[in-house]
Design a protein around this motif. Sequence first.
Motif, PDB file in Angstrom:
ATOM      1  N   ILE A 104      -8.115 -68.848  47.566  1.00  0.00           N
ATOM      2  CA  ILE A 104      -6.914 -69.408  46.706  1.00  0.00           C
ATOM      3  C   ILE A 104      -6.077 -70.225  47.674  1.00  0.00           C
ATOM      4  N   ASN A 112      -6.075 -75.614  62.129  1.00  0.00           N
ATOM      5  CA  ASN A 112      -5.445 -75.103  60.760  1.00  0.00           C
ATOM      6  C   ASN A 112      -6.317 -74.041  60.374  1.00  0.00           C
ATOM      7  N   GLU A 124       2.179 -62.591  48.269  1.00  0.00           N
ATOM      8  CA  GLU A 124       0.881 -62.690  48.582  1.00  0.00           C
ATOM      9  C   GLU A 124       0.360 -64.375  48.077  1.00  0.00           C
ATOM     10  N   VAL A 129      -3.572 -71.497  53.025  1.00  0.00           N
ATOM     11  CA  VAL A 129      -2.580 -72.759  52.781  1.00  0.00           C
ATOM     12  C   VAL A 129      -3.161 -74.289  52.717  1.00  0.00           C
ATOM     13  N   LEU A 141       4.544 -68.271  61.756  1.00  0.00           N
ATOM     14  CA  LEU A 141       4.092 -69.111  62.866  1.00  0.00           C
ATOM     15  C   LEU A 141       5.386 -69.454  63.464  1.00  0.00           C
ATOM     16  N   TYR A 191      -1.729 -68.729  67.065  1.00  0.00           N
ATOM     17  CA  TYR A 191      -2.643 -67.843  65.901  1.00  0.00           C
ATOM     18  C   TYR A 191      -2.936 -66.326  66.543  1.00  0.00           C
ATOM     19  N   ARG A 204      -5.992 -64.888  61.627  1.00  0.00           N
ATOM     20  CA  ARG A 204      -5.237 -64.166  62.045  1.00  0.00           C
ATOM     21  C   ARG A 204      -4.575 -63.153  61.013  1.00  0.00           C
ATOM     22  N   LYS A 205      -4.602 -64.025  59.707  1.00  0.00           N
ATOM     23  CA  LYS A 205      -3.796 -63.244  58.689  1.00  0.00           C
ATOM     24  C   LYS A 205      -4.636 -62.187  57.836  1.00  0.00           C
ATOM     25  N   TYR A 206      -5.956 -62.421  58.272  1.00  0.00           N
ATOM     26  CA  TYR A 206      -7.196 -61.391  57.776  1.00  0.00           C
ATOM     27  C   TYR A 206      -7.697 -60.561  58.787  1.00  0.00           C
ATOM     28  N   LEU A 259      -5.455 -69.906  60.874  1.00  0.00           N
ATOM     29  CA  LEU A 259      -4.259 -69.264  60.508  1.00  0.00           C
ATOM     30  C   LEU A 259      -5.115 -67.915  59.489  1.00  0.00           C
ATOM     31  N   VAL A 275      -6.084 -65.897  50.811  1.00  0.00           N
ATOM     32  CA  VAL A 275      -5.045 -66.991  50.348  1.00  0.00           C
ATOM     33  C   VAL A 275      -5.073 -68.051  51.600  1.00  0.00           C
ATOM     34  N   PHE A 277       2.982 -77.325  58.735  1.00  0.00           N
ATOM     35  CA  PHE A 277       1.758 -76.753  59.264  1.00  0.00           C
ATOM     36  C   PHE A 277       0.435 -77.542  58.712  1.00  0.00           C
TER      37      PHE A 277
END
Lengths: 572, 572
Positions: A29, A457, B496, A54, B504, A513, A463-465, A460, A52, B453
């Motif tokens: 998403i 990009n 979320e 971005v 960042l 990151y 890192r997030k997950y 990201l 998610v 970003f």
Amino acid sequence: MNEHQQRLTDYLAAFIDELSSNGVDEAVISPGSRSTPLALLLTHHPRIKTYVNVDERSAAFFALGIAKAKRKPVILVCTSGTAAANYYPAVIEARYAKVPLLVLTADRPHELREVGAPQAIDQLDLYGRHVKWAVDMALPESGQEVLRYARSAAVRGLGMSIGEPHGPVHFNFPLREPLIPDLRGDLFEEGTAKRVYQGERTLALDQGEELEKVLNERNRGIIICGPGMSPDGIQAVADFGRAKGFPILADPLSNMRSGKHGTDGIIDAYDTFLKAGTIGEHMKPDLIIRFGAMAVSKPLMLFLKGLEDVPQLVITRGEEWQDPTGRGTHYVYAHERHFCDRFTREAKQRDWIEKWIRLNEKTKDLMQEVIGEWGEGKAVKCLLETIPEQSSVFVSNSMPIRDVDTFFFSNDRSISIHANRGANGIDGVVSTALGMSTQSPSTYLLIGDLAFFHDMNGLLVGRKYGLDLTVIVMNNNGGGIFSYLPQAKEGAYFEELFGTPMDLEFSHAAAMYGADYSLVKTESDFLQALRQAEGTKGLKIIEVLADRQKNVENHRKMWEFVSREIHGGERS
Amino acid sequence: MNEHQQRLTDYLAAFIDELSSNGVDEAVISPGSRSTPLALLLTHHPRIKTYVNVDERSAAFFALGIAKAKRKPVILVCTSGTAAANYYPAVIEARYAKVPLLVLTADRPHELREVGAPQAIDQLDLYGRHVKWAVDMALPESGQEVLRYARSAAVRGLGMSIGEPHGPVHFNFPLREPLIPDLRGDLFEEGTAKRVYQGERTLALDQGEELEKVLNERNRGIIICGPGMSPDGIQAVADFGRAKGFPILADPLSNMRSGKHGTDGIIDAYDTFLKAGTIGEHMKPDLIIRFGAMAVSKPLMLFLKGLEDVPQLVITRGEEWQDPTGRGTHYVYAHERHFCDRFTREAKQRDWIEKWIRLNEKTKDLMQEVIGEWGEGKAVKCLLETIPEQSSVFVSNSMPIRDVDTFFFSNDRSISIHANRGANGIDGVVSTALGMSTQSPSTYLLIGDLAFFHDMNGLLVGRKYGLDLTVIVMNNNGGGIFSYLPQAKEGAYFEELFGTPMDLEFSHAAAMYGADYSLVKTESDFLQALRQAEGTKGLKIIEVLADRQKNVENHRKMWEFVSREIHGGERS
């Protein structure tokens, strides 16, 4: 709950329930307003894992990576406007690489289309001929007929995405404000769903005879396996080749060079011995059988082009026309397994295949002799020999896939090799690899500096997950592949237009990151970095400094050496 | 020079010469192989300035920025495959923002199309309905007829790109190997070119009467100027408003809030006073005249929606349908200047416009009183008041453009405000600003962290070409705009899906792209950073730490205060 909210909730929940009931269980998403009800319902769904992401361009390649690894459709959701246009590169890659994607774009309702409303673009047929099906969904309404329609559309699109050739499907959802669904209550009633069974193609009863004649009249066949083999096709073709005594020239992306299907008769050094010089008349085949897409190797492509009068069977599971040389003679649309089962017959002699195996072995011995010096080639070889069993290696386009083609030798381990070879772009590579990493215990990405830059990009979401990926960046400060092309002679403009040095220090990206980072300049440093990466979770970036000019020289030296030695051997 | 090379060179040189002779003088090139002859010829051209931009998505937005600033078409060149698909977001923005772009994509020749050849995708109609014209060019051939055809196609496409509404045009060039043109000799023979004259629309002789009646019967008109006014339209509309005694509600992107055209009668605080509460019956207009696209302000949109029975004239230079409220009654396709010249007539009384000016002034006084606290709004106000004469401010979508709408008050300086308001995306914003910076002595970019970003890759071209840009990143760690929407109440999933904090540190990006960097937390730090940026060349990044929740509270406090004070005043 008001009537609008009820309609919105029921309609979209039915659609999502239908996909989930049919096994779809991952969604990527990108944040946005118009897509709110889709995003909330998917996140709320107990059996759908959501990510998610971005940047929609990265998001779409990330979903592509998951779908490639799972061999199952993945949902993509974004808001209205150019967000959806950012999916385009991955949608096109999905089409040509035959990867099922379910693209759900939110849209403004009809009264806000093409009237200058904010963030509203014409989203109908947004992806043109690059999706297998595009549907502009009805506005949410109430009633059983409409819910049935939503379920039908979902299962129909899903079915199309996994019909051969697999590919992307586009659902465009016009939605009116307010956009908040009601998440109370039991929204997902698995069990009521429709089912779609995608049959596979086999040869019709009356189609065998002519093909049988072509096959049985010839003893000097070669099999070429390109990207995109099905898992059961791999075993079937390996058995078929062995039985017929036909060598199998296996592209690294056929995933026939590594695995438990048996690798005797797998020819893996053809790129080098075909490049090194013409192979003798005694090795000219009288039949070519191709499975999958066209192989990466340019020498192989040129070899095929030279075989004007040789029957060439092109077998694809769907209606793909895979014939860039124009030398195809028989096009068979059937699953590899059905084709092989139908025509397998034990060969009487092994001379033919032995010749290929001998040349292949000799070439590899010669390559070992000359590969000595540290450089891109050596690094790739090191990597492929070092990584643990069950690893997935995602390989970027341009130089890395060519290096892997050269240096990945067949083995009975289970190393799988992947790349975005649908459209061969250098875009979205980091994200695709990260997507694959979600499904594999150990994933490596081999990538040049330009491709790495293009999709930084993508990191990201890694890192997030907390995704585990080891990225090997071959940094030769620019476009290495151009040094092999005639452009290299355009002195004045070469660096500006083709070399394109970026002078980037990727340590900054690693810091941003949260990736482990090491810069390596020698083989022992590289091996050390790989070992360390193996024991570390998360993102790991190993930057290998490389020299474009030296890399070209190393490759040329190898080709010349092999050529000299083989031709010497032939004469003696 | 062989025959193939001669054909290739002559054909493409003629095409490029035609564009150059018609004034096109900038091109943005992304590296690739198939596009080699286009890239080399453009770079070799003595009067075309070229930029090389590796990431095609950024490249296209960079070209868009140049074209926006110059109000002239810019050439884009990329190779075959998904490279061209990466242009899609900027192509769509160009369509809706009415910016002329000449997109040149290299393609495989016909025999390599749709046959599984590498890096070959179906590029015909790649951008669907989002380009004004798409042409699949002939393969290079020799002979005067073909050269004439190449020149005709060039000038025809160019002409379409600058017909109202301006927009993108797509030339697809199938090219065969070898791809190197011959750069010796006199390739560009300016002077032989064709010319295209794009006339502008005026009212036909018999079209004035009815409109005249509508206009002359009404004394309480308001003018609304949105994005996309033409430079001479600005002066004409300012004069028209003054003469008629009609207030001009000027969107910041109309560029009527700042300049030498005279700003008396320009209403710039409407977003606040319309939001603050219903304005009285005594200020209800009996006529609305709209120029340009729909304004950014949502309160204005809602105000217009409430005026059901008021004639609304929508004047656009081309055939754009700019009517998101559906309240338009008269659609006039003519240049602003022609419309104004035709209907200007001196008003007898000034009461009506004075009411609007008084409310506007009072609102601004109240806003000054309450703006006190440091935050996003204050920072935007600071920026706009501090920057030097002749500055261009590029404003990102989502929150920044709304803050500028609120806090940019009319003045007689020459500050121009720009944004990507065609499709309102948060993609490509950095690149568009950098493109604009190539044409302006002083350029600022005001942007949130998500948009920054999204297009960080765009910064590479800034460093490479030493472009001067001051980037103010409002870092509220996520999607600030969602805090204003109903989604904010979806507690469990809000952070979320909508808040989407990225955590960042942009200092790493600054280091990677060689930008000056400062992190500011107070007004005095911010002013200091702006002063320092003014005296420094190159890329400068000022990161303003902001708080999403506090920002919402500050805005709400201001609206409530203004509402209370005005309503109090009305009653007394």
